[in-house]
Design a protein around this motif. Structure first.
Motif, PDB file in Angstrom:
ATOM      1  N   GLY A 166     -89.328  54.748  36.829  1.00  0.00           N
ATOM      2  CA  GLY A 166     -89.622  53.693  37.787  1.00  0.00           C
ATOM      3  C   GLY A 166     -89.929  54.291  39.152  1.00  0.00           C
ATOM      4  N   THR A 167     -90.657  53.554  39.972  1.00  0.00           N
ATOM      5  CA  THR A 167     -90.943  54.018  41.325  1.00  0.00           C
ATOM      6  C   THR A 167     -90.008  53.312  42.300  1.00  0.00           C
ATOM      7  N   ALA A 168     -89.436  54.072  43.213  1.00  0.00           N
ATOM      8  CA  ALA A 168     -88.528  53.518  44.219  1.00  0.00           C
ATOM      9  C   ALA A 168     -88.461  54.468  45.394  1.00  0.00           C
ATOM     10  N   ALA A 169     -88.387  53.922  46.592  1.00  0.00           N
ATOM     11  CA  ALA A 169     -88.348  54.747  47.798  1.00  0.00           C
ATOM     12  C   ALA A 169     -87.142  55.674  47.802  1.00  0.00           C
ATOM     13  N   GLU A 170     -86.040  55.217  47.174  1.00  0.00           N
ATOM     14  CA  GLU A 170     -84.802  56.010  47.169  1.00  0.00           C
ATOM     15  C   GLU A 170     -84.651  56.795  45.875  1.00  0.00           C
ATOM     16  N   GLY A 171     -85.751  57.124  45.214  1.00  0.00           N
ATOM     17  CA  GLY A 171     -85.700  57.845  43.943  1.00  0.00           C
ATOM     18  C   GLY A 171     -84.959  59.164  44.033  1.00  0.00           C
ATOM     19  N   SER A 172     -84.409  59.594  42.908  1.00  0.00           N
ATOM     20  CA  SER A 172     -83.644  60.837  42.859  1.00  0.00           C
ATOM     21  C   SER A 172     -84.536  62.066  42.895  1.00  0.00           C
ATOM     22  N   THR A 173     -85.812  61.888  42.644  1.00  0.00           N
ATOM     23  CA  THR A 173     -86.790  62.966  42.753  1.00  0.00           C
ATOM     24  C   THR A 173     -88.083  62.375  43.282  1.00  0.00           C
ATOM     25  N   ASP A 174     -89.017  63.231  43.665  1.00  0.00           N
ATOM     26  CA  ASP A 174     -90.293  62.693  44.148  1.00  0.00           C
ATOM     27  C   ASP A 174     -91.406  63.017  43.159  1.00  0.00           C
ATOM     28  N   LEU A 175     -92.528  62.372  43.359  1.00  0.00           N
ATOM     29  CA  LEU A 175     -93.633  62.421  42.403  1.00  0.00           C
ATOM     30  C   LEU A 175     -94.090  63.843  42.098  1.00  0.00           C
ATOM     31  N   PHE A 176     -94.088  64.700  43.107  1.00  0.00           N
ATOM     32  CA  PHE A 176     -94.648  66.038  42.932  1.00  0.00           C
ATOM     33  C   PHE A 176     -93.643  67.037  42.370  1.00  0.00           C
ATOM     34  N   HIS A 177     -92.397  66.643  42.194  1.00  0.00           N
ATOM     35  CA  HIS A 177     -91.382  67.512  41.589  1.00  0.00           C
ATOM     36  C   HIS A 177     -90.852  66.921  40.282  1.00  0.00           C
ATOM     37  N   PHE A 178     -91.598  66.009  39.729  1.00  0.00           N
ATOM     38  CA  PHE A 178     -91.194  65.320  38.502  1.00  0.00           C
ATOM     39  C   PHE A 178     -92.164  65.692  37.393  1.00  0.00           C
ATOM     40  N   SER A 179     -91.666  66.325  36.330  1.00  0.00           N
ATOM     41  CA  SER A 179     -92.517  66.753  35.222  1.00  0.00           C
ATOM     42  C   SER A 179     -93.000  65.544  34.429  1.00  0.00           C
ATOM     43  N   GLN A 180     -94.319  65.479  34.208  1.00  0.00           N
ATOM     44  CA  GLN A 180     -94.919  64.290  33.608  1.00  0.00           C
ATOM     45  C   GLN A 180     -95.834  64.603  32.432  1.00  0.00           C
ATOM     46  N   THR A 181     -95.589  65.689  31.750  1.00  0.00           N
ATOM     47  CA  THR A 181     -96.492  66.078  30.667  1.00  0.00           C
ATOM     48  C   THR A 181     -96.066  65.529  29.309  1.00  0.00           C
ATOM     49  N   GLY A 182     -94.858  64.998  29.212  1.00  0.00           N
ATOM     50  CA  GLY A 182     -94.396  64.443  27.942  1.00  0.00           C
ATOM     51  C   GLY A 182     -94.687  62.957  27.833  1.00  0.00           C
ATOM     52  N   ALA A 183     -94.119  62.320  26.811  1.00  0.00           N
ATOM     53  CA  ALA A 183     -94.301  60.881  26.617  1.00  0.00           C
ATOM     54  C   ALA A 183     -93.685  60.137  27.794  1.00  0.00           C
ATOM     55  N   LEU A 184     -94.489  59.292  28.466  1.00  0.00           N
ATOM     56  CA  LEU A 184     -94.054  58.717  29.739  1.00  0.00           C
ATOM     57  C   LEU A 184     -94.565  57.300  29.909  1.00  0.00           C
ATOM     58  N   ALA A 185     -93.691  56.433  30.423  1.00  0.00           N
ATOM     59  CA  ALA A 185     -94.078  55.083  30.834  1.00  0.00           C
ATOM     60  C   ALA A 185     -93.691  54.904  32.293  1.00  0.00           C
ATOM     61  N   TRP A 186     -94.674  54.678  33.135  1.00  0.00           N
ATOM     62  CA  TRP A 186     -94.420  54.370  34.544  1.00  0.00           C
ATOM     63  C   TRP A 186     -94.142  52.881  34.687  1.00  0.00           C
ATOM     64  N   VAL A 187     -93.078  52.528  35.418  1.00  0.00           N
ATOM     65  CA  VAL A 187     -92.732  51.124  35.646  1.00  0.00           C
ATOM     66  C   VAL A 187     -92.860  50.817  37.127  1.00  0.00           C
ATOM     67  N   LEU A 188     -93.686  49.823  37.449  1.00  0.00           N
ATOM     68  CA  LEU A 188     -93.867  49.401  38.836  1.00  0.00           C
ATOM     69  C   LEU A 188     -93.628  47.904  38.936  1.00  0.00           C
ATOM     70  N   GLY A 189     -92.994  47.492  40.021  1.00  0.00           N
ATOM     71  CA  GLY A 189     -92.763  46.074  40.266  1.00  0.00           C
ATOM     72  C   GLY A 189     -93.790  45.521  41.233  1.00  0.00           C
ATOM     73  N   ALA A 190     -93.737  44.224  41.424  1.00  0.00           N
ATOM     74  CA  ALA A 190     -94.645  43.571  42.352  1.00  0.00           C
ATOM     75  C   ALA A 190     -94.248  43.886  43.795  1.00  0.00           C
ATOM     76  N   GLU A 191     -95.208  43.726  44.716  1.00  0.00           N
ATOM     77  CA  GLU A 191     -94.908  43.948  46.125  1.00  0.00           C
ATOM     78  C   GLU A 191     -93.818  42.986  46.574  1.00  0.00           C
ATOM     79  N   GLY A 192     -92.949  43.466  47.417  1.00  0.00           N
ATOM     80  CA  GLY A 192     -91.898  42.597  47.935  1.00  0.00           C
ATOM     81  C   GLY A 192     -90.653  42.643  47.081  1.00  0.00           C
ATOM     82  N   ASP A 193     -90.696  42.019  45.911  1.00  0.00           N
ATOM     83  CA  ASP A 193     -89.509  41.937  45.059  1.00  0.00           C
ATOM     84  C   ASP A 193     -89.240  43.225  44.294  1.00  0.00           C
TER      85      ASP A 193
END
Length: 247
Positions: free
Chosen positions: A173-200
């Protein structure tokens, strides 16, 4: 039969190329005779689809006065159905999925589908409740992506995420307070990105089901991103890492 009207050159041409048998009728403006219209007519003739020359005011009525560019089509929307299991079964690389939790704006969904297709995502998943379906506006904004990229609406998003986890898909999931950031997160395996709507953002249960929360580094003055922009950024990084691994 579940009929739906799509409009615009990108949406109609993509449907004719990918699923011509689902195109029931095509309506074209009698005022347009340029190269793009000729392409539609030639493809429709090749696929033996019905074409009706139509005055502009009738096209306006068919499309709800949208910017139809002089072309619209009636399609069998039921022919678009693809199950998530079918998508995962046919892949030749680890799945790359986009999950949208609570995106109700058709322009946002259309843009998400467009960037997901551009970055090689295999499907976009959304809950049936509090989400927008594949409307004519979505198809128009998606510029053909809505006709080729599986958009899978599920009754229970939490159950679908659990099923994906059971199949070895990492849920990020994407979140401002994530435990890691996009550029230090390995993404070569099976992956589902989860994004919520703006605001909520993501709903509480959706967030709890994520294996990891990832922040998107921000270097300017803005503090948040449109969901389609965020989708494009994370999927582009996923695709970049995959390309680097295979190089």
């Amino acid at each position: 039969m579940q009929k739906k009207i799509i409009h615009g050159f990108h949406a109609v041409l993509a449907r004719l190329r990918r699923m011509p048998d689902s195109v029931l009728e095509i309506y074209v403006s009698t005022d347009r005779q340029d190269a793009r219209m000729k392409e539609v007519l030639q493809l429709a003739e090749r696929e033996k689809r019905k074409v009706h020359g139509t005055p502009a005011d009738r096209l306006d009525g068919l499309t709800g006065h949208a910017r139809h560019q002089g072309v619209a089509a009636v399609i069998d929307a039921g022919r678009s159905y693809v199950a998530l299991e079918d998508v995962l079964e046919d892949l030749r690389e680890p799945p790359l999925l986009l999950v949208l939790d609570g995106v109700t704006d058709p322009h946002n969904l259309g843009a998400c589908l467009r960037v997901a297709d551009a970055m090689g995502a295999h499907a976009v998943i959304a809950p049936k409740d509090k989400s927008v379906g594949l409307t004519a506006t979505v198809s128009k904004v998606a510029c053909g992506a809505a006709e080729v990229l599986p958009y899978i609406m599920v009754t229970n998003l939490a159950r679908t995420l659990r099923d994906l986890k059971d199949q070895g898909v990492w849920i990020a999931g994407t979140a401002a307070e994530g435990s890691t950031d996009l550029f230090h997160f390995s993404q070569t395996g099976a992956l589902a990105w989860v994004l919520g709507a703006e605001g909520d953002g993501m709903r509480r249960l959706t967030r709890e089901l994520c294996d990891v929360l990832v922040s998107i580094p921000m270097f300017g003055s803005v503090e948040s991103l449109n969901v389609s922009v965020a989708s494009g950024i994370v999927l582009a990084e996923s695709r970049r890492q995959r390309q680097m691994q295979s190089a």
